[in-house]
Design a protein around this motif. Structure first.
Motif, PDB file in Angstrom:
ATOM      1  N   LEU A 170      28.585  45.232  29.127  1.00 45.94           N
ATOM      2  CA  LEU A 170      29.886  45.214  29.808  1.00 45.94           C
ATOM      3  C   LEU A 170      29.835  45.801  31.235  1.00 45.94           C
ATOM      4  O   LEU A 170      30.565  46.560  31.819  1.00 45.94           O
ATOM      5  CB  LEU A 170      30.901  46.311  28.946  1.00 45.94           C
ATOM      6  CG  LEU A 170      31.055  45.832  27.648  1.00 45.94           C
ATOM      7  CD1 LEU A 170      32.001  46.819  26.759  1.00 45.94           C
ATOM      8  CD2 LEU A 170      31.532  44.509  27.612  1.00 45.94           C
ATOM      9  N   GLN A 171      28.641  45.600  31.986  1.00 44.20           N
ATOM     10  CA  GLN A 171      28.573  45.775  33.489  1.00 44.20           C
ATOM     11  C   GLN A 171      29.399  44.861  34.389  1.00 44.20           C
ATOM     12  O   GLN A 171      29.503  43.604  33.992  1.00 44.20           O
ATOM     13  CB  GLN A 171      27.265  45.652  33.857  1.00 44.20           C
ATOM     14  CG  GLN A 171      26.244  46.767  33.442  1.00 44.20           C
ATOM     15  CD  GLN A 171      26.549  48.180  34.120  1.00 44.20           C
ATOM     16  OE1 GLN A 171      27.022  48.328  35.138  1.00 44.20           O
ATOM     17  NE2 GLN A 171      26.707  48.955  33.313  1.00 44.20           N
ATOM     18  N   PRO A 172      30.383  45.286  35.185  1.00 46.52           N
ATOM     19  CA  PRO A 172      31.096  44.185  36.024  1.00 46.52           C
ATOM     20  C   PRO A 172      30.449  43.433  36.611  1.00 46.52           C
ATOM     21  O   PRO A 172      29.443  43.881  37.651  1.00 46.52           O
ATOM     22  CB  PRO A 172      31.927  45.427  36.933  1.00 46.52           C
ATOM     23  CG  PRO A 172      31.015  46.484  36.910  1.00 46.52           C
ATOM     24  CD  PRO A 172      30.096  46.714  35.746  1.00 46.52           C
ATOM     25  N   LYS A 173      31.001  42.171  36.642  1.00 46.77           N
ATOM     26  CA  LYS A 173      30.055  40.975  37.542  1.00 46.77           C
ATOM     27  C   LYS A 173      31.225  40.481  38.525  1.00 46.77           C
ATOM     28  O   LYS A 173      30.628  39.907  39.582  1.00 46.77           O
ATOM     29  CB  LYS A 173      29.575  39.752  36.502  1.00 46.77           C
ATOM     30  CG  LYS A 173      28.749  40.456  35.410  1.00 46.77           C
ATOM     31  CD  LYS A 173      27.998  39.268  34.583  1.00 46.77           C
ATOM     32  CE  LYS A 173      27.338  38.496  35.672  1.00 46.77           C
ATOM     33  NZ  LYS A 173      26.481  37.359  34.960  1.00 46.77           N
ATOM     34  N   ALA A 174      32.568  40.657  38.185  1.00 43.68           N
ATOM     35  CA  ALA A 174      33.237  40.046  39.141  1.00 43.68           C
ATOM     36  C   ALA A 174      34.813  40.567  39.033  1.00 43.68           C
ATOM     37  O   ALA A 174      35.100  41.026  38.015  1.00 43.68           O
ATOM     38  CB  ALA A 174      33.452  38.572  38.970  1.00 43.68           C
ATOM     39  N   LEU A 175      35.279  40.647  40.149  1.00 43.24           N
ATOM     40  CA  LEU A 175      36.914  41.269  40.174  1.00 43.24           C
ATOM     41  C   LEU A 175      37.643  39.901  40.647  1.00 43.24           C
ATOM     42  O   LEU A 175      37.350  39.417  42.135  1.00 43.24           O
ATOM     43  CB  LEU A 175      37.090  42.203  41.058  1.00 43.24           C
ATOM     44  CG  LEU A 175      38.518  42.847  41.240  1.00 43.24           C
ATOM     45  CD1 LEU A 175      39.081  43.135  40.040  1.00 43.24           C
ATOM     46  CD2 LEU A 175      38.415  43.907  42.332  1.00 43.24           C
ATOM     47  N   ILE A 176      38.407  39.559  39.861  1.00 47.03           N
ATOM     48  CA  ILE A 176      38.975  38.191  40.203  1.00 47.03           C
ATOM     49  C   ILE A 176      40.564  38.321  40.286  1.00 47.03           C
ATOM     50  O   ILE A 176      41.084  39.417  40.164  1.00 47.03           O
ATOM     51  CB  ILE A 176      38.743  37.008  38.956  1.00 47.03           C
ATOM     52  CG1 ILE A 176      38.995  37.754  37.709  1.00 47.03           C
ATOM     53  CG2 ILE A 176      37.318  36.933  39.127  1.00 47.03           C
ATOM     54  CD1 ILE A 176      38.939  36.720  36.569  1.00 47.03           C
TER      55      ILE A 176
END
Length: 333
Positions: A170-176
């Motif tokens: 659940l590490q963040p990969k993108a803010l969309i």
């Protein structure tokens, strides 16, 4: 990934692909969680609307329910809470003028303009049946326009399902979903996050929105989240209150303005412009939808009355001691 406005839908100010492309181009070189914009389609002969193609980021999105193997694990809620704050605070630390976004949106009177805009849409949708609770909130907000801070880059719809996560940890990969991106006070983005942050003692209508999995173990209550944010940003929690009320008011109005293109209470409601609301084909359908959504604003009324009582007590304390009050955790809800 192809991004374009939804078919047969118009929401004033939303789904602006040219705005989104501008934000992606500016932020992706300096903020790893922002995908790269690969192409901007200006030619209306292609789709009839502007569109863009952006970098694909592999991962999952989480709305109201965590993946089965991550449910009922306190450390998951704590981790996601921490990551949400990390992403938001990092975004707000970026100087808009340095990355070429010094002209993004209008910053003057952002709070009052936002309030007036949503009130206009609410009046168009509710007409003469507008909720008493909403009228009280409007009056309260009009008397407490906060002093604007230095404008930062706002996502303007910051919540968990607008973040792509690594499936395993659940590490963040993108803010969309940057089509509403603008500039304004950082507390607005945080207040929007709060408005989606349900807790067990919320009214049933609020819980039915099912926006984020914040009922899971490890997610703090809203007052605890406010305290965390205030400590990390050195913000006076009392300053958050008008933004929090307006953001929650916005959610109520979005429900009240739902018109036809709905997918059930667990899926949320789509907001339509006032012109679309006026031009609906069936008045009977429109009335039934208002009846369905009325409990949300009715149940908000006693919560707001509680807020007014607490705010009055704080004001009395301030006048008696002639000092700036400290807004203790718990008094914001």
């Amino acid at each position: 990934v192809l991004r374009r406005p939804p078919m047969n839908s118009f929401v004033q100010g939303a789904n602006d692909m040219l705005r989104e492309a501008k934000v992606l181009n500016a932020l992706s070189p300096v903020y790893p969680q922002v995908p790269e914009c690969l192409f901007v389609g200006h030619d209306l002969n292609v789709w009839g609307v502007p569109f863009l193609i952006m970098e694909y980021r592999l991962g999952i999105t989480v709305k109201s329910t965590l993946p089965d193997h991550m449910r009922n694990k306190r450390f998951i809620g704590e981790q996601l809470t921490d990551e949400l704050l990390n992403i938001l605070i990092r975004l707000h630390s970026i100087d808009p003028s340095v990355v070429g976004l010094g002209d993004l949106g209008r910053t003057g009177d952002y709070f009052s303009r936002t309030a007036k805009g949503w009130l206009k849409r609410a009046n168009a949708a509710w007409g003469d049946s507008q909720s008493v609770a909403l009228a009280k909130i409007e009056k309260w907000l009009s008397e407490r326009i906060p002093k604007e801070g230095c404008p930062v880059i706002l996502h303007n719809d910051f919540k968990l399902d607008n973040i792509i996560l690594e499936p395993t940890n659940l590490q963040p990969k993108a803010l969309i979903d940057w089509d509403l991106g603008t500039r304004g006070d950082a507390m607005w983005d945080f207040a929007v996050l709060l408005s989606y942050w349900a807790q067990e003692d919320d009214p049933l209508a609020m819980l039915s929105l099912q926006q984020m999995p914040t009922l899971e173990p490890g997610f703090p209550k809203r007052d605890e989240l406010i305290a965390q944010y205030a400590e990390r940003t050195k913000t006076k929690t009392l300053d958050i209150l008008p933004y929090k009320v307006q953001a929650e008011d916005k959610i109520d109005r979005e429900a009240a303005m739902a018109a036809g293109e709905t997918s059930g209470p667990s899926q949320g409601k789509q907001v339509v412009s006032s012109s679309a609301a006026r031009n609906k084909a069936s008045n009977d359908k429109e009335e039934s939808e208002v009846e369905e959504l009325t409990p949300l604003v009715q149940e908000a009324d006693p919560e707001f009355e509680k807020l007014l009582d607490e705010e009055e007590q704080i004001a009395k304390l301030t006048n008696s001691k002639n000092q700036t009050p400290i807004f203790r955790p718990g008094e914001a809800d």
